[in-house]
Motif scaffolding. Sequence first.
Motif, PDB file in Angstrom:
ATOM      1  N   PHE A  42       4.811  -2.765  -0.272  1.00  0.00           N
ATOM      2  CA  PHE A  42       3.244  -2.912  -0.692  1.00  0.00           C
ATOM      3  C   PHE A  42       2.092  -2.554   0.142  1.00  0.00           C
ATOM      4  N   PRO A  43       2.103  -2.917   1.446  1.00  0.00           N
ATOM      5  CA  PRO A  43       1.103  -2.437   2.141  1.00  0.00           C
ATOM      6  C   PRO A  43       0.994  -1.025   2.454  1.00  0.00           C
ATOM      7  N   ALA A  44       2.351  -0.264   2.566  1.00  0.00           N
ATOM      8  CA  ALA A  44       2.545   1.079   2.658  1.00  0.00           C
ATOM      9  C   ALA A  44       1.976   1.924   1.537  1.00  0.00           C
ATOM     10  N   ALA A  45       2.073   1.396   0.341  1.00  0.00           N
ATOM     11  CA  ALA A  45       1.680   1.956  -0.895  1.00  0.00           C
ATOM     12  C   ALA A  45       0.159   1.845  -1.153  1.00  0.00           C
ATOM     13  N   LEU A  46      -0.636   0.828  -0.384  1.00  0.00           N
ATOM     14  CA  LEU A  46      -2.009   0.756  -0.455  1.00  0.00           C
ATOM     15  C   LEU A  46      -2.690   1.849   1.090  1.00  0.00           C
ATOM     16  N   GLY A  47      -1.629   2.238   1.853  1.00  0.00           N
ATOM     17  CA  GLY A  47      -2.034   2.804   3.089  1.00  0.00           C
ATOM     18  C   GLY A  47      -2.295   2.274   4.118  1.00  0.00           C
ATOM     19  N   VAL A  48      -2.000   0.885   4.247  1.00  0.00           N
ATOM     20  CA  VAL A  48      -2.375   0.158   5.320  1.00  0.00           C
ATOM     21  C   VAL A  48      -1.068  -0.551   6.081  1.00  0.00           C
ATOM     22  N   THR A  49      -1.312  -1.024   7.499  1.00  0.00           N
ATOM     23  CA  THR A  49      -0.570  -1.526   8.186  1.00  0.00           C
ATOM     24  C   THR A  49      -0.243  -3.204   7.750  1.00  0.00           C
ATOM     25  N   ASP A  50       0.612  -3.656   8.406  1.00  0.00           N
ATOM     26  CA  ASP A  50       0.825  -5.215   8.004  1.00  0.00           C
ATOM     27  C   ASP A  50      -0.357  -6.010   8.653  1.00  0.00           C
ATOM     28  N   GLN A  51      -0.830  -5.570   9.667  1.00  0.00           N
ATOM     29  CA  GLN A  51      -2.075  -6.353  10.129  1.00  0.00           C
ATOM     30  C   GLN A  51      -3.402  -6.079   9.221  1.00  0.00           C
ATOM     31  N   GLN A  52      -3.725  -4.600   8.774  1.00  0.00           N
ATOM     32  CA  GLN A  52      -4.522  -4.646   7.948  1.00  0.00           C
ATOM     33  C   GLN A  52      -4.375  -5.194   6.467  1.00  0.00           C
ATOM     34  N   ALA A  53      -3.098  -5.173   6.121  1.00  0.00           N
ATOM     35  CA  ALA A  53      -2.850  -6.065   5.017  1.00  0.00           C
ATOM     36  C   ALA A  53      -3.213  -7.464   4.934  1.00  0.00           C
ATOM     37  N   GLY A  54      -2.996  -8.252   6.273  1.00  0.00           N
ATOM     38  CA  GLY A  54      -3.329  -9.418   6.482  1.00  0.00           C
ATOM     39  C   GLY A  54      -4.660  -9.652   6.181  1.00  0.00           C
ATOM     40  N   TYR A  55      -5.531  -8.704   6.846  1.00  0.00           N
ATOM     41  CA  TYR A  55      -7.064  -8.830   6.318  1.00  0.00           C
ATOM     42  C   TYR A  55      -7.350  -8.729   4.704  1.00  0.00           C
ATOM     43  N   LEU A  56      -6.600  -8.077   4.254  1.00  0.00           N
ATOM     44  CA  LEU A  56      -6.877  -8.004   2.732  1.00  0.00           C
ATOM     45  C   LEU A  56      -6.352  -9.114   2.028  1.00  0.00           C
ATOM     46  N   TYR A  57      -5.115  -9.593   2.457  1.00  0.00           N
ATOM     47  CA  TYR A  57      -4.712 -10.857   1.895  1.00  0.00           C
ATOM     48  C   TYR A  57      -5.584 -12.187   2.098  1.00  0.00           C
ATOM     49  N   SER A  58      -6.309 -11.983   3.353  1.00  0.00           N
ATOM     50  CA  SER A  58      -7.225 -13.172   3.821  1.00  0.00           C
ATOM     51  C   SER A  58      -8.399 -13.197   2.843  1.00  0.00           C
ATOM     52  N   MET A  59      -8.632 -12.238   2.011  1.00  0.00           N
ATOM     53  CA  MET A  59      -9.817 -12.291   1.128  1.00  0.00           C
ATOM     54  C   MET A  59      -9.831 -13.542   0.418  1.00  0.00           C
ATOM     55  N   GLN A  60      -8.516 -13.882  -0.105  1.00  0.00           N
ATOM     56  CA  GLN A  60      -8.235 -15.015  -0.802  1.00  0.00           C
ATOM     57  C   GLN A  60      -9.176 -16.390  -0.228  1.00  0.00           C
ATOM     58  N   GLY A  61      -8.631 -16.537   1.180  1.00  0.00           N
ATOM     59  CA  GLY A  61      -9.444 -17.629   1.657  1.00  0.00           C
ATOM     60  C   GLY A  61     -10.998 -17.515   1.829  1.00  0.00           C
ATOM     61  N   LEU A  62     -11.477 -16.069   2.152  1.00  0.00           N
ATOM     62  CA  LEU A  62     -12.704 -15.929   2.217  1.00  0.00           C
ATOM     63  C   LEU A  62     -13.523 -16.219   0.981  1.00  0.00           C
ATOM     64  N   VAL A  63     -13.106 -15.914  -0.296  1.00  0.00           N
ATOM     65  CA  VAL A  63     -13.837 -15.938  -1.584  1.00  0.00           C
ATOM     66  C   VAL A  63     -13.900 -17.456  -1.836  1.00  0.00           C
ATOM     67  N   ILE A  64     -12.711 -18.312  -1.791  1.00  0.00           N
ATOM     68  CA  ILE A  64     -12.788 -19.446  -1.820  1.00  0.00           C
ATOM     69  C   ILE A  64     -13.677 -20.214  -1.103  1.00  0.00           C
TER      70      ILE A  64
END
Length: 460
Positions: A42-64
């Motif tokens: 999934f991160p590879a398909a988005l064109g990001v690394t695992d760490q960058q994907a972690g920042y994307l996933y962290s948006m869940q916490g940020l919006v909350i």
Amino acid sequence: MSNFLKQYGFTPASLFQLALITVNAQLIYAFWDIRNSVPGGFPAALGVTDQQAGYLYSMQGLVIILGTIAVGWVGDRFSIRNIMLLSTIGVGGISLFLTLASPGLSMPVLLACFFSMLFFSEVLFKPANFKALRISTTEKHQGTVFGLFEFGRGLLAFLISLLWTVMLYFKAGPKEMMMTSCIIVIITGIAVFFIVPKDQKVGDEETQVHTTKEAIIGVGRVTKLPVIWIAGINVFCIYGAFVAAGTYFARFLQSGYGTSAVAAAVFAIVVIALRMLPLVSSVLVEKIFDSTSHFMRTMQIILVFLLVAISIIFFANHPDISLYANGYTPDQAPANLISSGMFLTLIILMLLAAACIFMIRGVYYAPIGEFGVDKKHSSAAMSFAITIGYIPALLAPIVLGGLVKSPDKDTAGQIIKSYLTDTHILGYAFLGLAVLVLISVFMSHSLIKLKEKQAGYSDK
């Protein structure tokens, strides 16, 4: 059926609403949950690394953190049909854009898309969702309704993850899975429009506030309740482990011992199937334990020991990753990095830990209803507890994603070479999770004592 409704405090209307909420509450995450079944692809398909994907996933916490308290009054003011429809169409549209435009989107654009997508699902929908659950039955049966809800979500998540595994087996890539998920989300939105009655509210006149001012005042009132803070901290500690179990357990097996993508997906689908266990939580809370808090305390103690045992295996079975410093291709994954017996033990312990986590997660908001929080302000109460509890949704993906060495990928987002991660690092990750869960043991104990104190006052 009438006996079931009477026994657990439902009405036909509230049970129908529970079913609608459950279906929409899970299918709205069809795109988001691909990260669990395809943790590397999934991160590879988005064109990001695992760490960058972690920042994307962290948006869940940020919006909350930024939005849930501020708009917690949404669930106290507006039609559930409108909230469900807007949330689902918003998520579906953004998911479709991400699918069509990736890889190739810049990190700021990806962050904005994930933030917006999760705003619709977390900030708009979730507080109203939890309020609908809280008021669908009596205080006595809060564990039951939350357990049934999480069981239904787990069943749907299992069926969707089974679809992803079948697609992987037939060589479908993450992009095809992403497009399929978009279709699922959009169809769910259309179904909401035609199935949910236009005047369907979250509750009735007695559970509804009538002005924005009254709803905002409700937010202020619930912040003064000790149960909201204790329940929120309890959720905080468990949700960190939930993020690890749902998204990173399979990824750690890949990065630590070279598990293949298909094997990781199979492991992930078993983990997702365990999300149906809150049904067991409902039965145990009703029949065995004195309260939801008693149940959670017991399961949390068991979970601490399981997480420590997992960390010991990662420490004791430490392959020499320098032998694979140049990486390996997907069809040449390293073998015999850990004995088959020890690897099986590790998998069993991780599945048992995931089972405990999901059983706790299924009922960890129930104490708010059991303590008799005013139904009119249930959405505000849930919003405040969610904001405290979901902080790990912001932090955990960044921390856990940063532990893993990301693969090399081509311009289409396909993995061409993977790398191993030091298992000592993974062992420390599980020790950290064990410390968090140990804190949650004390939070559940505090809820028990608070309830006993409340009962003592009522007797007087």
